[in-house]
Enzyme design. Structure first.
Site, PDB file in Angstrom:
ATOM      1  N   THR A   1       1.257   2.403  -8.480  1.00  0.00           N
ATOM      2  CA  THR A   1       0.813   3.672  -9.070  1.00  0.00           C
ATOM      3  C   THR A   1       1.973   4.365  -9.757  1.00  0.00           C
ATOM      4  O   THR A   1       1.797   4.972 -10.824  1.00  0.00           O
ATOM      5  CB  THR A   1       0.209   4.579  -7.986  1.00  0.00           C
ATOM      6  OG1 THR A   1      -0.783   3.853  -7.247  1.00  0.00           O
ATOM      7  CG2 THR A   1      -0.456   5.807  -8.619  1.00  0.00           C
TER       8      THR A   1
ATOM      9  N   GLU B   1       0.811  -1.224   0.000  1.00  0.00           N
ATOM     10  CA  GLU B   1       0.000   0.000   0.000  1.00  0.00           C
ATOM     11  C   GLU B   1       0.846   1.277   0.000  1.00  0.00           C
ATOM     12  O   GLU B   1       0.355   2.341   0.373  1.00  0.00           O
ATOM     13  CB  GLU B   1      -0.933   0.030   1.217  1.00  0.00           C
ATOM     14  CG  GLU B   1      -1.827  -1.183   1.374  1.00  0.00           C
ATOM     15  CD  GLU B   1      -3.028  -1.156   0.444  1.00  0.00           C
ATOM     16  OE1 GLU B   1      -3.302  -0.084  -0.142  1.00  0.00           O
ATOM     17  OE2 GLU B   1      -3.678  -2.204   0.288  1.00  0.00           O
TER      18      GLU B   1
ATOM     19  N   ASP C   1       8.756  -3.775 -10.531  1.00  0.00           N
ATOM     20  CA  ASP C   1       7.903  -3.673  -9.347  1.00  0.00           C
ATOM     21  C   ASP C   1       7.502  -5.073  -8.908  1.00  0.00           C
ATOM     22  O   ASP C   1       7.085  -5.893  -9.726  1.00  0.00           O
ATOM     23  CB  ASP C   1       6.641  -2.851  -9.675  1.00  0.00           C
ATOM     24  CG  ASP C   1       5.635  -2.838  -8.533  1.00  0.00           C
ATOM     25  OD1 ASP C   1       6.064  -2.897  -7.362  1.00  0.00           O
ATOM     26  OD2 ASP C   1       4.421  -2.765  -8.809  1.00  0.00           O
TER      27      ASP C   1
ATOM     28  N   ARG D   1      -7.049  -0.016  -7.051  1.00  0.00           N
ATOM     29  CA  ARG D   1      -6.119  -0.850  -6.296  1.00  0.00           C
ATOM     30  C   ARG D   1      -6.059  -2.248  -6.902  1.00  0.00           C
ATOM     31  O   ARG D   1      -7.073  -2.933  -7.025  1.00  0.00           O
ATOM     32  CB  ARG D   1      -6.564  -0.934  -4.831  1.00  0.00           C
ATOM     33  CG  ARG D   1      -5.868  -1.993  -3.987  1.00  0.00           C
ATOM     34  CD  ARG D   1      -4.405  -1.723  -3.823  1.00  0.00           C
ATOM     35  NE  ARG D   1      -3.754  -2.739  -2.991  1.00  0.00           N
ATOM     36  CZ  ARG D   1      -2.455  -3.001  -3.024  1.00  0.00           C
ATOM     37  NH1 ARG D   1      -1.665  -2.333  -3.841  1.00  0.00           N
ATOM     38  NH2 ARG D   1      -1.935  -3.920  -2.234  1.00  0.00           N
TER      39      ARG D   1
END
Length: 362
Positions: free
Chosen positions: A56, A51, A208, A186
């Site tokens: 993003t 989170e 990532d 999300r």
């Protein structure tokens, strides 16, 4: 009421993870065996706790430095968008039970039953208009709004309010998610996501991997020949707990994880950058939720600059092996494309300069 069947291709994240995860792992393992660089590209590894906004950032790099998201790509997010809407309302309803908050509308109890009866959205389906109406009505219940104000006491995605505020727009059956919608959606990262792009005549590869504890073992495959680490921190997590155990403070977890990465012998020759992310959320939250919830010793004023400055100091204190000047700190809002574009420009210059120094070219 419930779901309407449709065919939607996998989301870009799902597709990229499926198609590239094995290939990337094989490439990096082969490089380790040969002890030769995989390529001349600058390799950036996005790390951070769950989170923290890493995914993003990946989306932003795709928007800023590649062709972005095609219409088909954006359409493929529609299923995930609807999953987010349903999941967010379900999380808030669970939070209301936990916090003993009552509905303000007498019809909301029946609507709650409808949501819980639906459960999870089947893959390849959308929410129908009736269910979207139900979610919208629940979202406007004052009880749910009071619960959202206490979101730090239960698990709710940071992008939930942005998406739920637009639910009336999403009811259009022809609606295609925008880039801003995609940035707020999300999607849990599983496996390794890779984005390649060219900037200032230099090739970059950005990796990532999932930030949850269960995903961190996969980071080992990305360590070799990494030029720089971008460590993402969720500033808004200072007063909430991890989803994994419900007892560990999110910012404490992020600090300990950064300490292990920053001081690791594996990264001795790796540039280190910290993205203090979600500045927009911290600016709002710090006015109503004191930083002392995370740091009891904090005696500073309850304002953004003081809070973010203190948090930056705490991360710098975790650095035991590097010169302070070699850990670059940037304040970011990952959903703001203009901000990320400027931050990356500055960060890329520092990375390329250090890379040239290591190669003995300057």
């Amino acid at each position: 009421m419930g779901t309407a069947p449709c065919f939607v291709p996998m989301s870009p994240e799902e597709r990229l993870a499926k198609e590239t995860n094995d290939r990337i792992t094989q490439d990096i393992r082969r490089d380790r065996q040969t002890q030769a660089p995989a390529s001349e590209a600058i390799k950036l590894l996005l790390l951070g706790a769950g989170e923290s906004g890493k995914s993003t950032i990946v989306k932003q790099m795709r928007i800023i430095h590649t062709s972005g998201f095609t219409s088909q790509d954006r359409l493929s997010f529609k299923h995930v968008l609807h999953c987010n809407l349903l999941g967010s309302i379900a999380s808030i309803l669970e939070g209301m039970d936990l916090l003993d908050i009552e509905f303000s509308n007498s019809r909301s109890e029946e609507r709650k039953k409808q949501v819980l009866a639906l459960g999870r959205l089947e893959k390849g389906t959308y929410l129908d208009t009736n269910m979207l109406d139900t979610l919208e009505a629940l979202w406007h219940d004052a009880g749910l709004q009071r619960c959202v104000e206490r979101a730090n006491q239960f698990q709710l995605s940071d992008g939930a309010s942005f998406l739920l505020d637009k639910i009336a727009v999403f009811k259009d059956p022809d609606y295609v998610p925008t880039e801003q919608d995609i940035l707020h959606i999300r999607v849990k990262t599983e496996g390794i996501i890779e984005v390649k792009f060219r900037y200032n005549d230099t090739d970059f590869t950005l990796y990532d991997v999932g930030g949850q504890r269960s995903e961190r073992r996969k980071w080992l495959y990305c360590f070799d020949h990494c030029t720089a680490i971008i460590y993402c921190v969720s500033l808004s997590g200072y007063d909430s707990m991890l989803a994994e155990d419900g007892t560990t403070n999110r910012l404490h977890e992020s600090l300990l994880l950064f300490r292990s990465i920053c001081n690791s012998k594996v990264f001795t020759k790796t540039s280190m950058l910290i993205f203090l992310n979600k500045t927009d959320l911290l600016q709002k939250k710090i006015l109503v939720s004191p930083l002392s919830k995370c740091f009891p010793e904090y005696k500073g004023p309850p304002d953004f600059e003081s809070a973010v400055g203190y948090i930056e100091t705490k991360f710098q204190e975790m650095n035991r092996t590097r010169d302070k000047e070699t850990v670059y700190v940037h304040r970011t809002c990952a959903t703001d494309t203009a901000t990320i574009k400027c931050v990356f420009k500055v960060a890329a210059q520092a990375i390329m300069r250090e890379n040239l120094q290591r190669c003995g070219l300057i």
